[in-house]
Structures are given as structure tokens and as C-alpha cells.
Scaffold this motif. Sequence first.
Motif, PDB file in Angstrom:
ATOM      1  N   VAL A  63      23.689  28.011 -15.643  1.00 58.91           N
ATOM      2  CA  VAL A  63      24.416  29.001 -14.848  1.00 58.91           C
ATOM      3  C   VAL A  63      25.806  28.490 -14.519  1.00 58.91           C
ATOM      4  O   VAL A  63      26.786  29.242 -14.496  1.00 58.91           O
ATOM      5  N   GLY A  64      25.897  27.182 -14.249  1.00 58.90           N
ATOM      6  CA  GLY A  64      27.186  26.569 -13.970  1.00 58.90           C
ATOM      7  C   GLY A  64      27.780  27.006 -12.638  1.00 58.90           C
ATOM      8  O   GLY A  64      27.060  27.273 -11.678  1.00 58.90           O
ATOM      9  N   LEU A  65      29.104  27.124 -12.613  1.00 59.14           N
ATOM     10  CA  LEU A  65      29.819  27.365 -11.357  1.00 59.14           C
ATOM     11  C   LEU A  65      30.304  28.802 -11.198  1.00 59.14           C
ATOM     12  O   LEU A  65      31.009  29.107 -10.227  1.00 59.14           O
ATOM     13  N   LYS A  66      29.918  29.679 -12.093  1.00 55.33           N
ATOM     14  CA  LYS A  66      30.385  31.058 -12.001  1.00 55.33           C
ATOM     15  C   LYS A  66      30.009  31.716 -10.671  1.00 55.33           C
ATOM     16  O   LYS A  66      30.839  32.407 -10.062  1.00 55.33           O
ATOM     17  N   PRO A  67      28.762  31.533 -10.156  1.00 57.23           N
ATOM     18  CA  PRO A  67      28.438  32.140  -8.857  1.00 57.23           C
ATOM     19  C   PRO A  67      29.334  31.649  -7.727  1.00 57.23           C
ATOM     20  O   PRO A  67      29.581  32.382  -6.769  1.00 57.23           O
ATOM     21  N   VAL A  68      29.818  30.413  -7.836  1.00 61.57           N
ATOM     22  CA  VAL A  68      30.698  29.865  -6.804  1.00 61.57           C
ATOM     23  C   VAL A  68      32.032  30.607  -6.815  1.00 61.57           C
ATOM     24  O   VAL A  68      32.558  30.996  -5.766  1.00 61.57           O
ATOM     25  N   PHE A  69      32.581  30.813  -8.010  1.00 61.06           N
ATOM     26  CA  PHE A  69      33.837  31.573  -8.119  1.00 61.06           C
ATOM     27  C   PHE A  69      33.661  32.988  -7.581  1.00 61.06           C
ATOM     28  O   PHE A  69      34.532  33.521  -6.888  1.00 61.06           O
TER      29      PHE A  69
ATOM     30  N   ASN B  59      37.838  16.384  -5.392  1.00 63.16           N
ATOM     31  CA  ASN B  59      36.895  16.333  -6.513  1.00 63.16           C
ATOM     32  C   ASN B  59      36.231  17.682  -6.760  1.00 63.16           C
ATOM     33  O   ASN B  59      35.975  18.059  -7.914  1.00 63.16           O
ATOM     34  N   ILE B  60      35.932  18.421  -5.692  1.00 59.30           N
ATOM     35  CA  ILE B  60      35.359  19.759  -5.860  1.00 59.30           C
ATOM     36  C   ILE B  60      36.364  20.682  -6.541  1.00 59.30           C
ATOM     37  O   ILE B  60      36.018  21.450  -7.448  1.00 59.30           O
ATOM     38  N   VAL B  61      37.626  20.603  -6.125  1.00 61.98           N
ATOM     39  CA  VAL B  61      38.670  21.423  -6.759  1.00 61.98           C
ATOM     40  C   VAL B  61      38.796  21.063  -8.239  1.00 61.98           C
ATOM     41  O   VAL B  61      38.843  21.944  -9.112  1.00 61.98           O
ATOM     42  N   LYS B  62      38.851  19.784  -8.560  1.00 61.89           N
ATOM     43  CA  LYS B  62      38.988  19.350  -9.951  1.00 61.89           C
ATOM     44  C   LYS B  62      37.807  19.832 -10.789  1.00 61.89           C
ATOM     45  O   LYS B  62      37.968  20.248 -11.945  1.00 61.89           O
ATOM     46  N   GLU B  63      36.607  19.793 -10.197  1.00 66.81           N
ATOM     47  CA  GLU B  63      35.411  20.243 -10.920  1.00 66.81           C
ATOM     48  C   GLU B  63      35.489  21.741 -11.197  1.00 66.81           C
ATOM     49  O   GLU B  63      35.151  22.203 -12.299  1.00 66.81           O
ATOM     50  N   LEU B  64      35.940  22.498 -10.216  1.00 65.20           N
ATOM     51  CA  LEU B  64      36.070  23.946 -10.408  1.00 65.20           C
ATOM     52  C   LEU B  64      37.160  24.275 -11.424  1.00 65.20           C
ATOM     53  O   LEU B  64      37.007  25.170 -12.264  1.00 65.20           O
TER      54      LEU B  64
END
Length: 726
Positions: free
Chosen positions: A116-122, A213-218
Motif C-alpha cells: 500500500v505504501g504511503l499513498k493513504p498518508v498523502f 526523515n519523515i519528509v524525506k521518506e514522503l
Amino acid sequence: MEGRRVPKSLFVLLTCGLLAFGALVMLVRMPRPEDPTEEDSSDSPMLAALTANSPPGGRRNDKGPLLKEEDAVCRSKSCIETDILREPAKPDDPFQLNQAKDFFKACISTGELEKVGLKPVFQMLQLYGGWPILSPPGTWNATNFNWWRSMADLKRMFGTSSIFDIVVNQHLSNPNFSTVHLQQPSLFLSRPYYINKNNFPSYLTAFKELIVNIVKELKSSPAISSFPNLSGPLNLKYIEAKAAEIVAFEEEIAKLSRDGVETQYGLRNFTATLTLNYLQAIFNNYTTPNSTNKVCKDHIINGPMLFRKILKIIMLKPSCIMDIKLELKKLLDFTFRTAGTTISETQLVSMSDTNYMGNMFELLSTTPVEVLANYLHFRMLSWVVSGTTAAMRGHIHKYQRVVYGITEPSPRSLYDFRDYVCASSTEEKFGLALTQPYLNRVKIGNDVVEKAADMMEQVRKSFIQLLDSAKWMNSSLKGSLRKKARTITPCIGFAPWMSPNGSEFDRHTFQEHLNNHFAGLNIGNGGYLQKLWNVRAWLTDQKLKLLKERFVPGCKWTTFPGQIGAFYDIRRQAVNVPLGLLQAPFFYDGVPIAVNYGGLGSILGHEFTHGFTVYGWTETTSGKFSPISQCLIDQYNRFKVPEANLHIHGALTLDENFPDNGGLLEAYKTFKTFAPKTPQKLPGMTKFSQEQLFFIGFANEFVDAWNCPVGSPMNPQKYKKCSAFN
């Protein structure tokens, strides 16, 4: 050393000196930050941090250390929970149990989380107007950002607070009903770390690095391609500057906040309870002298004396009006919108610190909206990112290592760490649904529950006897306390209708209880994060619904019986002792009563005493600490852990130190009342007296039982010894 006798002088030193240091380590109350690491915990945000460094292991002998793997039997709470939740869902099982299994399965499916990855976060961030730090410099559009909406959903969807907190509290004059209460928030990094930041520079640095680090990961996520407004090269210098602004903003909140002592004991002159429309009128006329965005008017507020008094309390200067408006009715309607609760204009609203609220408006009026959005949306992210990818969890663990000294979790020989965290999180949310499968697996008989209930009644009697002997109390106060002591309800073990072997009527009662408790919860068919948001929102709604519920004294029976931790329910005036405590190391069937009263008995006394931390006992009528409280405060203030260079904050921990002291006295008195004339001995520990066995059960030591010499750490000559009763 096996077979060699320890000289008595050395033994006394160990028990009266070195063990005192061991007790001291347990007693130091370190600052408790709001940790982002347990993405599933609404009430215990430090769960993952704590469990990362403890053996989820699970397969323990209840009366001893970890067994060899080949002899392992699943007996521990976490092991039993995991076994229950790993079983396939069955059509005949209660719907609520199958929802719990579904939630657990989604939580442990790390492969699916990676997919699923980070799409739900965006998608989540877009709902609230985006996270400015992700956008190229100068391109973020504030049109869709509403600070109080984000703040409200941070509470409703994530169970935490930010600018200020909204909770439901008992009404002070009518405990059967509740009020909306506004109070200072919890912080991501605990307040003491900011106030003493020179002692903790690495903590603030770790906080900033976590944001970066969270920003860089996103920014490196493939999902970002679906959001063209966020495209652009990684500008590390810009991101670090914005991260520093987030940390600096929370530091400002910390400076406005008060510590636990001031919040609990020192704010009676700064507390107000008003109707919603009255409070709104005050906020409408609030001004901040340092605001650069305000409209000044020359006018005088004419109103009742109380109105003018409240204005003075929160330092309002009614000559100017801020352009930052807080419409309380809209805010509360939005927060309570799914709780089935209508907020009227005459709703009573209380504030525990009106100075904080006034100062917060000052801060908001001078804070750029971009900083506010960055802070609020980071707080959202901090509760969900560890429910996404392994890389995100790695950043969380890196932060943990600095702030908590916790090593990165690794699979254990018996149980995987993720299983343990997910089982604990599921039990926290669905504990009642796991009750019957749990009771089927544990073998704690009704006779043990009855023995614990009898111990509770004997502790109650000892409390009343100690109360009657208190020389400083007048007869009127004793009478009211005695009356309350007789009305406190013990909720021991589990309700009879919870038993999986009960009658048809019991089974029907249990299912009805499940239906009522979980009414309105449906975790849905989406991914893990969607299930998490659904259950979190439901949990918050259950707390907010208390606003319109009448509190009825007695046992609620919604706690998972395997929980290892007793508590006093102040609303229902009940001592709750789950089944998980009625076993080793707190209770052993068939051992000398000294051991059990030192263990379980002191816990029962502690929780019972929690019901009496006011009533002129810990505080005088003027709001100052009573002499008994001051003695305990001074005593605990002297304890220090050299490695941490910290003393216990005696006033901050008074609410636990007072019940510790009183509960131990009650348990000890009860033990002495029922101690057999012929001393009972414990095999392998026959050299210890009954009194010493009591304090071994308590995991502490006592001057008389251990003959601690005058001047030893546990028998200091120059300090007064404290008693909760005299």
C-alpha cells in the motif's frame, strides 16, 4: 557463591541500603512524552517504546522465569492474546471477536503495508489542506487549511491533543453528570525536556531529525507522483528550517503550559466554569497586545461582575479584537459530530487554566499559519507513519533510541515483535471481545476470585480502623470519609456472566453486553490505516458520549480480564482488579498470607486509597498541601538517581505516593490482624519472618521487619517518617 552464607551485617546492608536504591530506580518519575511509535494505541502512546525493549516472549511459567523453548507453554497474557487472534474467524463467533481478528491480521500484514505504501498518508494530508513542509518553498496554499478543524480531528481521529485539549469531565458539584473541559494539551516531546533543554539537547535534535526523515521518506515515495503540487527537488536546507520551526513552536507551547503539580493543585484561582455562549463572548473580546493582525477598537465591555472577573483572569484587554477567531460552538460541534451529542449554547464548559488559554491566543495571533499547519499535521503523521512502511518505522526507532534508550526491536525465539505490538493494540481496543476465549485458556478458579474479594473487604475494614485512629481529623470529616469507604464497589476478576461455561442466560447477557459496548463500531473493509482511523474515532466517541451519560456507581465490566493492572474508577467509585492480577507474582494460592498481603493486598489498598486524595486529606481547604502531603513530598524529593542526575518530583507524584503509603499501611494492618499465631514459613525461605515475607511480597523493605540500623537509607535519623493517616 552457592552454598555460602551471607554475613548478617552484609545482608542488612543489602536489604536496607542497596535494595533502597533498587526501589528508588522504580520510583523516579521520568518525563513521559507522547510517543508516536505505537500507531494503534489511543491510551498508551508509549506502548511500542516500552515493548521494544521487553521480551514479548511470552511463553513464561507464571511462577518462574522464561522456560526453555522445548518446555514452553503459552501462559502469558501476550502469548494467549496472540494465539486467540491468530485463529481463523468463525461464523458462530461474536461479530466483535471477528472484527478484532480482522484488525489484528491487518496490523501484522507488513507485506500488505509495504504494498500500500504511503499513498493513504498523502490522501490524509490533502484532506486537511496539505503539509506545507512537503510543498516547494512559497507554493503552499492555505485556502483549505482550518486550524481548529485539524485540531478537532487530531482529537477525534487520533485520540490526542495539540493546541488545547477537549475532554469530558465530571461536574464538580454534581458527579452524576459531566461538563466539556478545556485544558492544556499533551506534547509530542514532554514539557520538562523543553524547560530543561540544556540537559537534553540531543532530544530536541532527534525530534527535528525525525521530522526531516519523515519528509524525506514522503518526498522519495512513488505515491508523490499522484500529487503534482508536491513535485520538485529535495531542498534539505528548507526542510530543516521548517522542522526547526515546528520544534520551536511546540517549545513555545511548553513554556505556556504548567507542570502536573501546577495543573492539578495550583490553578483553583484560574479555573472557570461558564456556559458556552458566555465563554464565547469572552473570546470574542480577547486581545493580544503583541499581535500584528488585530483590529483595535476603543470600547468598554459592560457586563456582570463575574464577566469582568473572568476577563481579568485571562488577562483580556477589551480595547482590541483578534482576527484569529475561535468559534467554540463550531469547534465542539465538529469534535462531537459523530458522538451523537448535541452541544447547546448553554452547555457548561470549564477551563482548568484560563491563563494558558489567554496566552495561547497570544501565541496563535503571532504564529504564521504555515507553521501552525506544519505542526498540527506533523502531530497527525506521528500517529500513523509507523503503521505504514518498514522505512518509516526505522525512523521512529531511531528517534526512540535517542529519547528512550530503546534498542531496535528484533524477532524473538518464540514470538515476533510485530505480533506482540499488534496483539497488545488489539486487546486495548477489543479487550471485552477477547474475554471468553481468554477465560477458556487460563485456569484461575472462582475460589481465587473469592479470596481476592475477601482480601478487599478486610483491607476496607483496616482503612476504616486507621481512619478512626487519625488524630488530626475531626469527627465530621471522619464520618464523611467512613461513609464513602463503605460505598466503594470492588470489581474483582470478572463478572459471572462472562464465563464461557455459564448458563444460556449468561451467554445472552454477555452478547448483549458486547452489542451495547461495541455499538456503532465497524472497522470496515479498507486497509490497515483506514481500520485504525475508524476504531480510533469510535474510541474517542465513546469518551465524548459520556457528556450526556449519567454515571451510575458500580462495576462497568468492560475491561479485558487479562489486563495486568488495577485501577480506581473515580466516576463509578469502584476498585477494578482484573483477573490478570490474581496470579504470580502478585498472588499465589496456598502460600503464607504475608506474601499475598504484601503483593496483592498492597495493590488493593493503593487503589482503595485513590478514592480519598482530596477531602481535606492531601489538601487543606485553602488549596495548599496538608502536613501529611508535605511530609510525603519532602520524603520523595530526597530520592535521587545519580545516573540520571534527577530527583523525584514529590509534588508531581503525590497522587501515587499517597496511595502507596496508605495502601501499604492498610495491607500491613490487615496482615497483622490475620497473621496466624504459629508463623507460616515459605519453603526455601524459612529464615525469613512473617513480617519480612510481607515486605518481600511488596518487593520493598521496612525498618522494623529488617532491623535497618539508624542512619541507613531506609531508616534515616534526621528526617521525619510519613504516614497517610497520622
